[in-house]
Design an enzyme around this catalytic site. Sequence first.
Site, PDB file in Angstrom:
ATOM      1  N   CYS A   1       0.834  -1.115  -0.055  1.00 41.01           N
ATOM      2  CA  CYS A   1      -0.039   0.009   0.109  1.00 41.01           C
ATOM      3  C   CYS A   1       0.782   1.320  -0.060  1.00 41.01           C
ATOM      4  O   CYS A   1       1.518   1.575  -0.982  1.00 41.01           O
ATOM      5  CB  CYS A   1      -1.060   0.009   1.147  1.00 41.01           C
TER       6      CYS A   1
ATOM      7  N   HIS B   1      -3.756  -5.082   0.372  1.00 46.73           N
ATOM      8  CA  HIS B   1      -3.136  -5.581   1.742  1.00 46.73           C
ATOM      9  C   HIS B   1      -3.442  -6.997   1.614  1.00 46.73           C
ATOM     10  O   HIS B   1      -4.279  -7.647   2.215  1.00 46.73           O
ATOM     11  CB  HIS B   1      -3.921  -4.977   2.977  1.00 46.73           C
TER      12      HIS B   1
ATOM     13  N   GLU C   1      -1.912  -9.273   3.290  1.00 43.43           N
ATOM     14  CA  GLU C   1      -1.687  -9.884   4.523  1.00 43.43           C
ATOM     15  C   GLU C   1      -3.162 -10.445   5.223  1.00 43.43           C
ATOM     16  O   GLU C   1      -3.120 -11.072   6.161  1.00 43.43           O
ATOM     17  CB  GLU C   1      -1.009  -8.781   5.510  1.00 43.43           C
TER      18      GLU C   1
HETATM   19  N1  GLN Z   1      -1.918   6.517   3.052  1.00 49.19           N
HETATM   20  C1  GLN Z   1      -2.002   5.717   1.873  1.00 49.19           C
HETATM   21  C2  GLN Z   1      -3.420   6.015   1.300  1.00 49.19           C
HETATM   22  O1  GLN Z   1      -4.146   6.491   1.998  1.00 49.19           O
HETATM   23  C3  GLN Z   1      -1.508   4.400   2.099  1.00 49.19           C
HETATM   24  C4  GLN Z   1      -2.768   3.742   2.995  1.00 49.19           C
HETATM   25  C5  GLN Z   1      -2.243   2.421   3.469  1.00 49.19           C
HETATM   26  O2  GLN Z   1      -1.108   1.980   3.542  1.00 49.19           O
HETATM   27  N2  GLN Z   1      -3.172   1.621   4.000  1.00 49.19           N
HETATM   28  O3  GLN Z   1      -3.496   5.460   0.083  1.00 49.19           O
END
Ligand code: GLN
Length: 533
Positions: free
Chosen positions: A356, A485, A487
């Site tokens: 992310c 994500h 995970e």
């Molecule tokens: N802050 C980033 C976004 O909002 C990444 C979010 C995250 O890593 N979950 O896109």
Amino acid sequence: MNPKEHGEVFVLDDGGEVDLDLGNYERYLNITLTRENNITTGKIYKHVIEKERRGDYLGKTVQVVPHITDAIQAWIERVASVPVDDTKETPDVCIIELGGTVGDIESAPFVEAMSQLRRRAGRGNFLQVHVSYVPVINGEQKTKPTQVAVRDVRHAGLIPDLIACRCEKPLDAGTISKIAHFGIVEVEQVLAVRDMPSVYQVPILLEEQNLVNLLQDGLHLRDLQISPALIQKGRTTWAEWKALTNKAPQQILGRVNIVLVGKYIELHDSYMSVVKSLEHGAMHCSKDLNLVWLDAEHLEKKTLESDPALYHKAWHNLCTADGILTPGGFGVRGTEGMISAARWARENKRPYLGICLGMQIAVIEFARHVAGIADATSQEFVEGSENQVIIFMPEIDRENLGGTMRLGLRSTHFQNNSDWSKLRALYGSESVILERHRHRYEVNPAYIERLEAAGLSFIGKDDKGERMEIIEMKDHPYFVGVQFHPEYLSRVLNPSKPYLGFVAASAGCLDKITKEAMVSAKSDGPNGVQGAF
Ligand code: GLN
């Protein structure tokens, strides 16, 4: 839920942002939950107030007892009948975790609701496992906290059927009989849940203490009609679990050193699912995981000025790791350190996994140092800057920040030019995969051509081909960034592919693991999540 105060925010298929415990239940029971599986005080009160506003209570006085307590029970009963796995069958058992400590102000209505539910469900339909801690002070195992807790919980109307005692060492027979005596249970009903070398061996410990029979008796499970196929699946799963988690020391082929470059590292629970996924990957590679926690800010120039020893130690840890992981995060703090880490991994051909924010970091790094966009940044870091290679791409709402991110299960399509991709091979060469998301910002489509021309491959995109989901570098042992994500869907017996590939590349066994993944994927379907445990 602030990650540094409450730990990781877990995300479900339906986009529900929930307590990290739900992740443990999904992982251990191989089930898929929904936002309805997480009840909070706020949700219950909102529900009851909405009912009242609609006029459902017909002018009656609305109170904690019975309206809140009834609503809690109704909610549980409704959710308990929703299928949670690919059998699509109504579950036979519902596990209710009543969190907190007995006596907490917040939990009082929930304790009362459970006490009522227990009476309504009746004998053989409700079994209470009371979890307590047995501290050791000056070598003596202290049962007092457990005695007091059981007394309090009984006073509140809940009667423990089993008492599970958390403890560092095995409990003495005398301690167990004392707890049984004061807890008004038999000695067999006290479970001594001591620390195990690996948390994955705890189910084996519980089985040794006869938990399966106790549950079968306590919940009349022997009367259930279970298909021979399901029984066989259970037996196979259990055998695989034991083989994987209970390896003899000579079966472990050394250590793999992974450095996690994050911004919430003071509380390791902030990265709960990330750590679990690394553990799953390491077990499959027969390696011991040595996870090094690195505060991204310590890699930054300002730390060199304020605390040179800390700065050099951080760089030492980064440079000596076998693999570098940058997980998700929010806000600008620490991002320059993360960019330095990604650069080091790219230039020194060290395995890198960006999750992310970690993928966005890798894109910014590449834009700055390879594609020649020296001031490349993210709109999240510097509002109004010129070269925003990461921008705000809302799906729904620009104004409200709570619960409005791009959340939950979304599909990613591997692109035609991705036959060479190491990650795609791990996914069993599927063309479409499903993973969970939680983000607001994304790669700016206006820069794709330039970045690709400089050598960064966007090998996975969303349904419309507008949102970049996966980056990978061709001439690198393993350089992968994912906007999702993975995970959240990792399982002990079926580790998340991006993590598995990352750990394997770091441990030097990626080819072997890829071959195995390709064979097992043939029988599992997308992501392999549904078929295998
Ligand atoms: N802050 C980033 C976004 O909002 C990444 C979010 C995250 O890593 N979950 O896109």
